[in-house]
Design an enzyme around this catalytic site. Sequence first.
Site, PDB file in Angstrom:
ATOM      1  N   ASN A 152       1.482 110.161  55.690  1.00 18.28           N
ATOM      2  CA  ASN A 152       2.233 108.973  55.959  1.00 18.28           C
ATOM      3  C   ASN A 152       2.122 108.964  54.122  1.00 18.28           C
ATOM      4  O   ASN A 152       3.123 107.969  53.798  1.00 18.28           O
ATOM      5  CB  ASN A 152       0.842 107.877  56.157  1.00 18.28           C
ATOM      6  CG  ASN A 152      -0.079 108.568  55.630  1.00 18.28           C
ATOM      7  OD1 ASN A 152      -1.233 109.046  55.880  1.00 18.28           O
ATOM      8  ND2 ASN A 152      -0.906 107.359  54.212  1.00 18.28           N
ATOM      9  N   THR A 242     -10.883  92.311  75.595  1.00 17.18           N
ATOM     10  CA  THR A 242      -9.761  91.291  76.955  1.00 17.18           C
ATOM     11  C   THR A 242      -8.155  92.210  76.045  1.00 17.18           C
ATOM     12  O   THR A 242      -8.212  92.394  74.879  1.00 17.18           O
ATOM     13  CB  THR A 242      -9.431  89.844  76.487  1.00 17.18           C
ATOM     14  OG1 THR A 242     -10.565  89.509  77.107  1.00 17.18           O
ATOM     15  CG2 THR A 242      -8.668  89.026  77.141  1.00 17.18           C
ATOM     16  N   CYS A 325      -3.420 101.394  53.224  1.00 15.09           N
ATOM     17  CA  CYS A 325      -4.673 101.284  53.972  1.00 15.09           C
ATOM     18  C   CYS A 325      -6.112 101.197  52.200  1.00 15.09           C
ATOM     19  O   CYS A 325      -6.616 101.013  52.329  1.00 15.09           O
ATOM     20  CB  CYS A 325      -4.619 102.372  54.791  1.00 15.09           C
ATOM     21  SG  CYS A 325      -4.193 102.003  56.840  1.00 15.09           S
TER      22      CYS A 325
END
Length: 374
Positions: A152, A242, A325
């Site tokens: 990355n 969900t 990050c």
Amino acid sequence: MPVYLDCNATTQVDQEVADLVFKLMREEYGNAGSRTHAFGASAKKYVEQARTQVAAVTDDDKSTVIFTSGATESNNIALLGLENYAKKQNKKHIITTEIEHKSVLEPIQELQKRGFEVTYLPANADGLIDAVTLKNALRDDTFLVSIMHINNETGSIQPIGEFCSALEGHDAYFHVDAAQSFGKYSEVLKNERIDLISASGHKLYAPKGIGALIQRKRGFIKVPLKPILFGGGQERSLRPGTLAVPLIAGFGLACELAVKNSPNRLENAKNLKVEVLDFLAKYDAEINGQNTSDYVVNFSIPEVNSEAAIVMFKDVVAVSNGSACTSNSYTPSHVLVSMGLNENRINGAIRMSWSHQTEAIPFIQLSEKIEQLL
């Protein structure tokens, strides 16, 4: 607004994808787990269609696709989910690299705390991992190898095919973090020696908050993952909760568009990279990493500090000096340190990354800013 050149951090959502996501948020907003009405049935249909679209990127069956919140969660499931299997087999050795994303390094560090042994393979000066080094590191008790496909920070493309060959005859599971390559450089990911693949939606023009883990079979037996979260039983009980139907459908469409348009997108990226490299050559920029993706360049200009440059560039282009990050940390890049680069080169490293949606880079204005720094 400055021109956005930080696509390794995240990408702009494709308009077709955004339209579908909005439609499923406002018009067809059922829960895929609701079995008693048409809203639920429609939602489930979208999820299963997306599962097929994601699987098609690597020529897999849709049954291999587990939807997650992104590559970070996929990496955690792939790594921590094998703990019980490893203990039952009395195998406690892991192989990874020094240049992995933190979402791989930190789960592995957690496993170290729990008694596992880890071999960290170093990168060479080009940012690449040697397949021979991997083969030599394998032990009888090695149960997991985790190596990213495209870095990355530098964009260096690791020789995944060579790693697969090095692993032939050994039963260690092979996990590949493909956040930066899924849908862009997917061909090698079709190699069946890869057992687990992590993918991210927001690196492929889909929304943030959605990704997938591809869990393949050996013969007829799936990788023996155990859930790290509990409650609900969704995604074959491996990732409960969900289902985010709009995001899943958007990711699926983004994958379909990637399969369809990847050659043209790659050609656009290659042309832009040539322009960037020609521009940087005027300033004797050092390119950090070799065999790199056509979507990124990591470079250092002698005598230019990256923090100062980024501030100077902010009204012209949006770039970065490392992983988003860990952007709140001012510690040197662990990737560039592993490559053995000197301190000045590391402190000057800037990452510029783009996509097929990038129209033009304002080289004249960028040149004016660089001249002020020299």
